[in-house]
Design a protein around this motif. Structure first.
Motif, PDB file in Angstrom:
ATOM      1  N   PRO A 135      13.101  97.353 -27.302  1.00 58.36           N
ATOM      2  CA  PRO A 135      13.361  98.275 -26.198  1.00 58.36           C
ATOM      3  C   PRO A 135      14.602  97.898 -25.390  1.00 58.36           C
ATOM      4  O   PRO A 135      15.113  96.782 -25.482  1.00 58.36           O
ATOM      5  N   ASP A 136      15.018  98.856 -24.580  1.00 60.84           N
ATOM      6  CA  ASP A 136      16.130  98.608 -23.671  1.00 60.84           C
ATOM      7  C   ASP A 136      15.678  97.901 -22.393  1.00 60.84           C
ATOM      8  O   ASP A 136      16.463  97.206 -21.761  1.00 60.84           O
ATOM      9  N   THR A 137      14.417  98.108 -22.000  1.00 65.47           N
ATOM     10  CA  THR A 137      13.928  97.571 -20.728  1.00 65.47           C
ATOM     11  C   THR A 137      12.519  97.006 -20.884  1.00 65.47           C
ATOM     12  O   THR A 137      11.799  97.338 -21.832  1.00 65.47           O
ATOM     13  N   MET A 138      12.125  96.193 -19.932  1.00 67.89           N
ATOM     14  CA  MET A 138      10.771  95.663 -19.909  1.00 67.89           C
ATOM     15  C   MET A 138       9.764  96.801 -19.775  1.00 67.89           C
ATOM     16  O   MET A 138       8.699  96.772 -20.403  1.00 67.89           O
ATOM     17  N   GLN A 139      10.059  97.817 -19.004  1.00 63.68           N
ATOM     18  CA  GLN A 139       9.131  98.939 -18.851  1.00 63.68           C
ATOM     19  C   GLN A 139       8.898  99.642 -20.179  1.00 63.68           C
ATOM     20  O   GLN A 139       7.769 100.003 -20.502  1.00 63.68           O
ATOM     21  N   GLN A 140       9.946  99.828 -20.951  1.00 64.48           N
ATOM     22  CA  GLN A 140       9.778 100.436 -22.273  1.00 64.48           C
ATOM     23  C   GLN A 140       8.898  99.567 -23.165  1.00 64.48           C
ATOM     24  O   GLN A 140       8.082 100.082 -23.934  1.00 64.48           O
ATOM     25  N   ALA A 141       9.032  98.263 -23.052  1.00 70.79           N
ATOM     26  CA  ALA A 141       8.182  97.353 -23.825  1.00 70.79           C
ATOM     27  C   ALA A 141       6.724  97.494 -23.390  1.00 70.79           C
ATOM     28  O   ALA A 141       5.821  97.600 -24.228  1.00 70.79           O
ATOM     29  N   LEU A 142       6.486  97.501 -22.099  1.00 62.03           N
ATOM     30  CA  LEU A 142       5.120  97.661 -21.587  1.00 62.03           C
ATOM     31  C   LEU A 142       4.509  98.987 -22.041  1.00 62.03           C
ATOM     32  O   LEU A 142       3.322  99.043 -22.389  1.00 62.03           O
ATOM     33  N   ASP A 143       5.326 100.031 -22.055  1.00 60.54           N
ATOM     34  CA  ASP A 143       4.859 101.348 -22.491  1.00 60.54           C
ATOM     35  C   ASP A 143       4.415 101.341 -23.953  1.00 60.54           C
ATOM     36  O   ASP A 143       3.588 102.159 -24.363  1.00 60.54           O
ATOM     37  N   ARG A 144       4.951 100.405 -24.743  1.00 56.60           N
ATOM     38  CA  ARG A 144       4.662 100.332 -26.175  1.00 56.60           C
ATOM     39  C   ARG A 144       3.753  99.164 -26.535  1.00 56.60           C
ATOM     40  O   ARG A 144       3.506  98.894 -27.709  1.00 56.60           O
ATOM     41  N   ALA A 145       3.255  98.480 -25.540  1.00 57.17           N
ATOM     42  CA  ALA A 145       2.347  97.345 -25.746  1.00 57.17           C
ATOM     43  C   ALA A 145       1.018  97.636 -25.053  1.00 57.17           C
ATOM     44  O   ALA A 145       0.458  96.793 -24.353  1.00 57.17           O
ATOM     45  N   GLY A 146       0.550  98.860 -25.241  1.00 59.40           N
ATOM     46  CA  GLY A 146      -0.716  99.274 -24.642  1.00 59.40           C
ATOM     47  C   GLY A 146      -0.556 100.243 -23.497  1.00 59.40           C
ATOM     48  O   GLY A 146      -1.528 100.662 -22.887  1.00 59.40           O
ATOM     49  N   GLY A 147       0.674 100.641 -23.213  1.00 59.46           N
ATOM     50  CA  GLY A 147       0.943 101.579 -22.130  1.00 59.46           C
ATOM     51  C   GLY A 147       0.932 103.016 -22.605  1.00 59.46           C
ATOM     52  O   GLY A 147       0.249 103.368 -23.565  1.00 59.46           O
ATOM     53  N   LYS A 148       1.743 103.833 -21.970  1.00 55.35           N
ATOM     54  CA  LYS A 148       1.685 105.280 -22.198  1.00 55.35           C
ATOM     55  C   LYS A 148       2.072 105.709 -23.610  1.00 55.35           C
ATOM     56  O   LYS A 148       1.754 106.823 -24.016  1.00 55.35           O
ATOM     57  N   HIS A 149       2.727 104.845 -24.380  1.00 55.76           N
ATOM     58  CA  HIS A 149       3.089 105.187 -25.756  1.00 55.76           C
ATOM     59  C   HIS A 149       2.205 104.483 -26.782  1.00 55.76           C
ATOM     60  O   HIS A 149       2.531 104.446 -27.969  1.00 55.76           O
ATOM     61  N   GLY A 150       1.098 103.919 -26.332  1.00 53.75           N
ATOM     62  CA  GLY A 150       0.195 103.240 -27.257  1.00 53.75           C
ATOM     63  C   GLY A 150       0.577 101.788 -27.451  1.00 53.75           C
ATOM     64  O   GLY A 150       1.208 101.177 -26.597  1.00 53.75           O
ATOM     65  N   ASN A 151       0.179 101.231 -28.588  1.00 51.86           N
ATOM     66  CA  ASN A 151       0.386  99.810 -28.839  1.00 51.86           C
ATOM     67  C   ASN A 151       0.960  99.613 -30.241  1.00 51.86           C
ATOM     68  O   ASN A 151       0.330  99.967 -31.238  1.00 51.86           O
ATOM     69  N   LYS A 152       2.149  99.043 -30.306  1.00 50.97           N
ATOM     70  CA  LYS A 152       2.801  98.752 -31.585  1.00 50.97           C
ATOM     71  C   LYS A 152       1.955  97.808 -32.427  1.00 50.97           C
ATOM     72  O   LYS A 152       2.029  97.842 -33.661  1.00 50.97           O
ATOM     73  N   GLY A 153       1.137  96.980 -31.795  1.00 50.33           N
ATOM     74  CA  GLY A 153       0.234  96.105 -32.541  1.00 50.33           C
ATOM     75  C   GLY A 153      -0.775  96.904 -33.347  1.00 50.33           C
ATOM     76  O   GLY A 153      -1.093  96.558 -34.491  1.00 50.33           O
ATOM     77  N   ASP A 154      -1.289  97.997 -32.763  1.00 52.75           N
ATOM     78  CA  ASP A 154      -2.189  98.897 -33.504  1.00 52.75           C
ATOM     79  C   ASP A 154      -1.468  99.430 -34.739  1.00 52.75           C
ATOM     80  O   ASP A 154      -2.015  99.441 -35.842  1.00 52.75           O
ATOM     81  N   GLU A 155      -0.259  99.927 -34.525  1.00 54.99           N
ATOM     82  CA  GLU A 155       0.512 100.519 -35.615  1.00 54.99           C
ATOM     83  C   GLU A 155       0.796  99.499 -36.712  1.00 54.99           C
ATOM     84  O   GLU A 155       0.686  99.801 -37.905  1.00 54.99           O
ATOM     85  N   ALA A 156       1.143  98.277 -36.327  1.00 60.02           N
ATOM     86  CA  ALA A 156       1.435  97.241 -37.317  1.00 60.02           C
ATOM     87  C   ALA A 156       0.182  96.909 -38.135  1.00 60.02           C
ATOM     88  O   ALA A 156       0.261  96.744 -39.363  1.00 60.02           O
ATOM     89  N   ALA A 157      -0.954  96.811 -37.471  1.00 59.50           N
ATOM     90  CA  ALA A 157      -2.200  96.489 -38.180  1.00 59.50           C
ATOM     91  C   ALA A 157      -2.604  97.594 -39.147  1.00 59.50           C
ATOM     92  O   ALA A 157      -2.990  97.319 -40.296  1.00 59.50           O
ATOM     93  N   ILE A 158      -2.544  98.827 -38.718  1.00 57.04           N
ATOM     94  CA  ILE A 158      -2.929  99.926 -39.614  1.00 57.04           C
ATOM     95  C   ILE A 158      -1.934 100.041 -40.764  1.00 57.04           C
ATOM     96  O   ILE A 158      -2.316 100.392 -41.895  1.00 57.04           O
ATOM     97  N   THR A 159      -0.689  99.701 -40.541  1.00 59.32           N
ATOM     98  CA  THR A 159       0.297  99.699 -41.623  1.00 59.32           C
ATOM     99  C   THR A 159      -0.069  98.637 -42.659  1.00 59.32           C
ATOM    100  O   THR A 159      -0.023  98.904 -43.870  1.00 59.32           O
ATOM    101  N   ALA A 160      -0.462  97.459 -42.205  1.00 58.18           N
ATOM    102  CA  ALA A 160      -0.890  96.406 -43.139  1.00 58.18           C
ATOM    103  C   ALA A 160      -2.098  96.863 -43.945  1.00 58.18           C
ATOM    104  O   ALA A 160      -2.146  96.688 -45.167  1.00 58.18           O
ATOM    105  N   ILE A 161      -3.069  97.466 -43.281  1.00 59.01           N
ATOM    106  CA  ILE A 161      -4.272  97.945 -43.969  1.00 59.01           C
ATOM    107  C   ILE A 161      -3.897  98.988 -45.029  1.00 59.01           C
ATOM    108  O   ILE A 161      -4.346  98.906 -46.183  1.00 59.01           O
ATOM    109  N   LYS A 162      -3.078  99.941 -44.647  1.00 59.51           N
ATOM    110  CA  LYS A 162      -2.697 100.990 -45.591  1.00 59.51           C
ATOM    111  C   LYS A 162      -1.903 100.452 -46.768  1.00 59.51           C
ATOM    112  O   LYS A 162      -2.082 100.895 -47.904  1.00 59.51           O
ATOM    113  N   MET A 163      -1.040  99.474 -46.517  1.00 57.92           N
ATOM    114  CA  MET A 163      -0.280  98.901 -47.611  1.00 57.92           C
ATOM    115  C   MET A 163      -1.172  98.128 -48.576  1.00 57.92           C
ATOM    116  O   MET A 163      -0.892  98.076 -49.783  1.00 57.92           O
ATOM    117  N   LEU A 164      -2.258  97.566 -48.091  1.00 59.89           N
ATOM    118  CA  LEU A 164      -3.190  96.872 -48.988  1.00 59.89           C
ATOM    119  C   LEU A 164      -3.921  97.844 -49.892  1.00 59.89           C
ATOM    120  O   LEU A 164      -4.449  97.448 -50.937  1.00 59.89           O
TER     121      LEU A 164
END
Length: 158
Positions: free
Chosen positions: A127-156
């Motif tokens: 991200p460009d800012t800490m707020q954008q990071a917070l928004d993507r780490a469980g904030g208003k845009h969800g959690n990139k950790g969720d996306e990474a985990a489901i991507t691993a599951i789907k690739m398996l």
């Protein structure tokens, strides 16, 4: 798709493989730990909610996002590990350091997956800012950790 248009925590659960016996390595950057700990929590919750056993999930911390690549390699070279998830956050600063780190990490993570022929997932926020990071780490845009985990599951299940 831009995360401003889609939540990182929304995904299809169609045709997910059984992961009850799969082993996951999660490499987490200590830099920006407020963000990366939230990413880890999201990834862990997603893996568990889809059937992974907590005893089959291994977290390893590295100092920064640049070190995610070597941490991923150390996990990927373990035959028992089925997939590796890399979680980090590099926030744009005033210098080109951001560009060099992001480029190196993206290429490094890709190369580890290709070298070991197993999923190695890029769960790194840029991200460009800490707020954008917070928004993507469980904030208003969800959690990139969720996306990474489901991507691993789907690739398996590929």
């Amino acid at each position: 798709m831009a995360t401003s248009l889609k939540s990182l925590s929304e995904y299809s659960t169609n045709n997910l493989p059984d992961i009850s016996q799969k082993k996951f390595g999660i490499v987490v950057s200590e830099w920006n730990d407020q963000i990366t700990d939230a990413l880890f929590s999201g990834a862990l919750e997603t893996l568990l909610s889809h059937g992974a056993q907590k005893s089959n999930i291994y977290r390893k911390d590295v100092p920064g996002s640049f070190e995610l690549t070597l941490g991923a390699q150390w996990l990927a070279e373990q035959e028992a590990i089925d997939a590796v998830i890399c979680l980090g956050c590099v926030i744009q600063g005033e210098t080109r350091h951001f560009d060099f780190i992001c480029d190196a990490v993206a290429h490094g993570i890709t190369n580890v997956g290709l070298k070991f022929n197993k999923p190695v997932i890029f769960g790194v926020l840029t991200p460009d800012t800490m707020q954008q990071a917070l928004d993507r780490a469980g904030g208003k845009h969800g959690n990139k950790g969720d996306e990474a985990a489901i991507t691993a599951i789907k690739m398996l299940g590929f």
